[in-house]
Scaffold this motif. Structure first.
Motif, PDB file in Angstrom:
ATOM      1  N   PHE A  99       0.892  -1.293  -0.026  1.00 23.01           N
ATOM      2  CA  PHE A  99       0.104  -0.056   0.003  1.00 23.01           C
ATOM      3  C   PHE A  99       0.749   1.415  -0.215  1.00 23.01           C
ATOM      4  O   PHE A  99       0.455   2.243  -0.774  1.00 23.01           O
ATOM      5  CB  PHE A  99      -0.785  -0.193   1.196  1.00 23.01           C
ATOM      6  CG  PHE A  99      -2.219   1.050   1.273  1.00 23.01           C
ATOM      7  CD1 PHE A  99      -3.231   0.720   0.332  1.00 23.01           C
ATOM      8  CD2 PHE A  99      -2.001   2.139   2.033  1.00 23.01           C
ATOM      9  CE1 PHE A  99      -4.159   1.953   0.255  1.00 23.01           C
ATOM     10  CE2 PHE A  99      -2.879   2.869   1.875  1.00 23.01           C
ATOM     11  CZ  PHE A  99      -3.902   3.018   1.280  1.00 23.01           C
ATOM     12  N   ILE A 100       1.921   1.319   0.765  1.00 22.25           N
ATOM     13  CA  ILE A 100       2.592   2.410   1.160  1.00 22.25           C
ATOM     14  C   ILE A 100       3.608   2.856  -0.147  1.00 22.25           C
ATOM     15  O   ILE A 100       3.583   3.886  -0.654  1.00 22.25           O
ATOM     16  CB  ILE A 100       3.262   2.532   2.484  1.00 22.25           C
ATOM     17  CG1 ILE A 100       2.266   2.598   3.637  1.00 22.25           C
ATOM     18  CG2 ILE A 100       4.083   4.029   2.471  1.00 22.25           C
ATOM     19  CD1 ILE A 100       1.447   3.600   3.677  1.00 22.25           C
ATOM     20  N   ALA A 101       4.337   1.933  -0.400  1.00 26.49           N
ATOM     21  CA  ALA A 101       5.506   1.980  -1.578  1.00 26.49           C
ATOM     22  C   ALA A 101       4.924   2.438  -2.828  1.00 26.49           C
ATOM     23  O   ALA A 101       5.277   3.429  -3.563  1.00 26.49           O
ATOM     24  CB  ALA A 101       6.507   0.917  -1.695  1.00 26.49           C
ATOM     25  N   PRO A 102       3.787   1.813  -3.416  1.00 28.87           N
ATOM     26  CA  PRO A 102       3.446   2.200  -4.472  1.00 28.87           C
ATOM     27  C   PRO A 102       2.789   3.545  -4.583  1.00 28.87           C
ATOM     28  O   PRO A 102       2.969   4.343  -5.645  1.00 28.87           O
ATOM     29  CB  PRO A 102       2.128   1.141  -4.806  1.00 28.87           C
ATOM     30  CG  PRO A 102       2.278  -0.010  -4.037  1.00 28.87           C
ATOM     31  CD  PRO A 102       3.106   0.505  -2.773  1.00 28.87           C
ATOM     32  N   GLN A 103       2.121   3.959  -3.409  1.00 24.65           N
ATOM     33  CA  GLN A 103       1.504   5.372  -3.264  1.00 24.65           C
ATOM     34  C   GLN A 103       2.832   6.451  -3.409  1.00 24.65           C
ATOM     35  O   GLN A 103       2.702   7.312  -3.786  1.00 24.65           O
ATOM     36  CB  GLN A 103       0.922   5.561  -2.141  1.00 24.65           C
ATOM     37  CG  GLN A 103       0.124   7.009  -1.948  1.00 24.65           C
ATOM     38  CD  GLN A 103      -0.875   7.089  -3.104  1.00 24.65           C
ATOM     39  OE1 GLN A 103      -1.415   6.219  -3.831  1.00 24.65           O
ATOM     40  NE2 GLN A 103      -0.743   8.255  -3.546  1.00 24.65           N
ATOM     41  N   THR A 104       4.067   5.960  -2.636  1.00 22.56           N
ATOM     42  CA  THR A 104       5.260   6.841  -2.513  1.00 22.56           C
ATOM     43  C   THR A 104       5.763   7.051  -3.921  1.00 22.56           C
ATOM     44  O   THR A 104       6.260   8.237  -4.275  1.00 22.56           O
ATOM     45  CB  THR A 104       6.150   6.096  -1.682  1.00 22.56           C
ATOM     46  OG1 THR A 104       5.670   6.113  -0.401  1.00 22.56           O
ATOM     47  CG2 THR A 104       7.478   7.003  -1.677  1.00 22.56           C
ATOM     48  N   GLN A 105       5.766   5.869  -4.704  1.00 31.96           N
ATOM     49  CA  GLN A 105       6.254   6.130  -5.989  1.00 31.96           C
ATOM     50  C   GLN A 105       5.524   6.946  -6.852  1.00 31.96           C
ATOM     51  O   GLN A 105       5.989   7.664  -7.699  1.00 31.96           O
ATOM     52  CB  GLN A 105       6.334   4.529  -6.822  1.00 31.96           C
ATOM     53  CG  GLN A 105       7.537   3.725  -6.204  1.00 31.96           C
ATOM     54  CD  GLN A 105       7.348   2.370  -6.775  1.00 31.96           C
ATOM     55  OE1 GLN A 105       6.452   1.965  -7.424  1.00 31.96           O
ATOM     56  NE2 GLN A 105       8.222   1.585  -6.282  1.00 31.96           N
ATOM     57  N   ARG A 106       4.014   6.888  -6.689  1.00 38.87           N
ATOM     58  CA  ARG A 106       3.314   7.972  -7.575  1.00 38.87           C
ATOM     59  C   ARG A 106       3.605   9.248  -7.137  1.00 38.87           C
ATOM     60  O   ARG A 106       3.557  10.117  -7.871  1.00 38.87           O
ATOM     61  CB  ARG A 106       1.716   7.528  -7.325  1.00 38.87           C
ATOM     62  CG  ARG A 106       1.418   6.380  -8.042  1.00 38.87           C
ATOM     63  CD  ARG A 106      -0.056   6.250  -8.144  1.00 38.87           C
ATOM     64  NE  ARG A 106      -0.846   5.886  -6.921  1.00 38.87           N
ATOM     65  CZ  ARG A 106      -0.799   4.183  -6.428  1.00 38.87           C
ATOM     66  NH1 ARG A 106      -0.795   3.326  -7.559  1.00 38.87           N
ATOM     67  NH2 ARG A 106      -1.336   3.960  -5.607  1.00 38.87           N
ATOM     68  N   THR A 107       3.606   9.375  -5.830  1.00 34.26           N
ATOM     69  CA  THR A 107       4.095  10.964  -5.078  1.00 34.26           C
ATOM     70  C   THR A 107       5.308  11.558  -5.937  1.00 34.26           C
ATOM     71  O   THR A 107       5.370  12.575  -6.558  1.00 34.26           O
ATOM     72  CB  THR A 107       3.811  10.866  -3.669  1.00 34.26           C
ATOM     73  OG1 THR A 107       2.649  10.517  -3.386  1.00 34.26           O
ATOM     74  CG2 THR A 107       4.030  12.319  -2.972  1.00 34.26           C
ATOM     75  N   ILE A 108       6.345  10.503  -5.674  1.00 30.05           N
ATOM     76  CA  ILE A 108       7.558  11.016  -6.211  1.00 30.05           C
ATOM     77  C   ILE A 108       7.623  11.294  -7.769  1.00 30.05           C
ATOM     78  O   ILE A 108       7.997  12.352  -8.073  1.00 30.05           O
ATOM     79  CB  ILE A 108       8.585  10.056  -5.811  1.00 30.05           C
ATOM     80  CG1 ILE A 108       8.924  10.157  -4.297  1.00 30.05           C
ATOM     81  CG2 ILE A 108       9.822  10.274  -6.688  1.00 30.05           C
ATOM     82  CD1 ILE A 108      10.140   9.154  -3.775  1.00 30.05           C
ATOM     83  N   ALA A 109       6.851  10.398  -8.490  1.00 26.86           N
ATOM     84  CA  ALA A 109       6.755  10.753  -9.855  1.00 26.86           C
ATOM     85  C   ALA A 109       6.103  11.992 -10.247  1.00 26.86           C
ATOM     86  O   ALA A 109       6.645  12.863 -11.089  1.00 26.86           O
ATOM     87  CB  ALA A 109       5.954   9.588 -10.772  1.00 26.86           C
ATOM     88  N   ARG A 110       5.099  12.361  -9.584  1.00 25.40           N
ATOM     89  CA  ARG A 110       4.363  13.823  -9.587  1.00 25.40           C
ATOM     90  C   ARG A 110       5.260  14.978  -9.486  1.00 25.40           C
ATOM     91  O   ARG A 110       5.314  15.779  -9.961  1.00 25.40           O
ATOM     92  CB  ARG A 110       3.040  13.815  -8.995  1.00 25.40           C
ATOM     93  CG  ARG A 110       2.358  15.116  -9.380  1.00 25.40           C
ATOM     94  CD  ARG A 110       1.953  15.124 -10.515  1.00 25.40           C
ATOM     95  NE  ARG A 110       1.311  16.327 -10.994  1.00 25.40           N
ATOM     96  CZ  ARG A 110       1.969  17.496 -11.276  1.00 25.40           C
ATOM     97  NH1 ARG A 110       3.535  17.501 -11.563  1.00 25.40           N
ATOM     98  NH2 ARG A 110       1.368  18.497 -11.926  1.00 25.40           N
ATOM     99  N   LEU A 111       5.989  14.669  -8.214  1.00 24.21           N
ATOM    100  CA  LEU A 111       6.807  15.841  -7.693  1.00 24.21           C
ATOM    101  C   LEU A 111       7.932  15.957  -8.763  1.00 24.21           C
ATOM    102  O   LEU A 111       8.451  17.169  -9.104  1.00 24.21           O
ATOM    103  CB  LEU A 111       7.554  15.339  -6.584  1.00 24.21           C
ATOM    104  CG  LEU A 111       6.163  15.769  -5.205  1.00 24.21           C
ATOM    105  CD1 LEU A 111       6.939  15.036  -3.928  1.00 24.21           C
ATOM    106  CD2 LEU A 111       5.738  16.791  -5.162  1.00 24.21           C
TER     107      LEU A 111
END
Lengths: 196, 196
Positions: free
Chosen positions: B127-139
């Motif tokens: 749950f957390i790691a996929p979300q983190t990846q999406r956030t970093i990609a947007r940033l």
């Protein structure tokens, strides 16, 4: 035999403390999930009823035991440099929360707070709220000295200062280090400085 | 009677899903602490051994059940305005995490993660790691467009973005609102903008 009332309170307080300590020792040994009132009673050398007279449940006993630990005071110095002072305080907080014995006990307590609103309320009242007040007082002093913008909401600052550290502690469970806290602090203050 | 192997897998999958759903329903009704394998078995119409063949413990069953819920995707739009896009995404995340049924289930799961490192690891991985990846990609896209300073550490930004919301969710247990998230975001971005 008639017991002197003045003797009874200290004896009762001692026994309460022995039971609390047995609960903490056992929690560190076997983990909260395998902690049982039976085992605490055996370790403390008391009957189960003696425990249930004081605490209604394992969770209530554990909460009271953890929150009765007197950690070193997490006061903020006031040297006039808000970044240095927040850094000093958070390093002490990390040394407390990131290490045994308090660290794993506090983690387990925050775990139980997710299942039991009474535990969450007690943690907030006895541990979080006093800390929040100290943080806000130190930030107010910094604002008065022109180190933080007038318009910055200090309650929001507390969420943004504590949040990233708890996120590591409870969610990613990566180590919380002095270096990580220093970087959070620098980034946070970059957004809080007065606009020139 | 010989059963066709091609029939067995779907039947097994269906039963797995029935057990997971029974665990979620019961957890919402009685809370995680009072959830029992016996009650899940009765609700699902299976024997306890059928459950224990699939999951070694109540915690493992509950973790798998919560993480098998397919919440609405928490993707980031890319309109070219990083603040607007983070706001859109976090409002959806808050609507998911701040409300039943997923909110209380996720809270209980994070509670168990504090007692059981295997649960913490699974929550992070699934749950957390996929979300983190999406956030970093947007940033990263925002950084490429000059909306975030080159030197800002995007992993740190994730801690500072998610942390204050989890702090409310797990520590103070105040409501997490769109308005609070908007204020966190504005303060965070104030510290991340390129210096002119």
């Amino acid at each position: 035999m008639v017991r002197d009332m003045t003797d009874r309170s200290p004896a009762r307080a001692d026994r309460t403390e022995v039971i609390r300590q047995a609960a903490l020792d056992l929690a560190l040994e076997v983990g909260f999930n395998r902690l049982s009132i039976e085992a605490v009673a055996a370790r403390a050398g008391v009957g189960k009823h003696t425990i249930y007279r004081r605490w209604p449940s394992k969770g209530a006993l554990f909460m009271d035991a953890v929150l009765s630990v007197n950690p070193p005071a997490l006061e903020y110095p006031d040297t006039g440099d808000v970044e240095a002072d927040l850094r000093t305080q958070v390093h002490a907080a990390i040394d407390l929360v990131g290490r045994p014995p308090f660290g794993p006990l506090y983690r387990a307590l925050l775990g139980e707070a997710q299942h039991d609103p009474a535990i969450a309320a007690a943690v907030n009242e006895r541990f979080i709220a006093p800390q929040t007040q100290r943080t806000i007082a130190r930030l107010e002093a910094a604002r008065d000295q022109g180190q933080i913008a007038e318009e910055f909401d200090l309650e929001l600052a507390v969420d943004m200062w504590s949040g990233p550290l708890y996120y590591r502690f409870l969610i990613t469970q990566e180590p919380i280090t002095h270096e990580h806290a220093d970087r959070v602090l620098a980034a946070l203050l970059a957004g809080m400085r007065p606009r020139s």
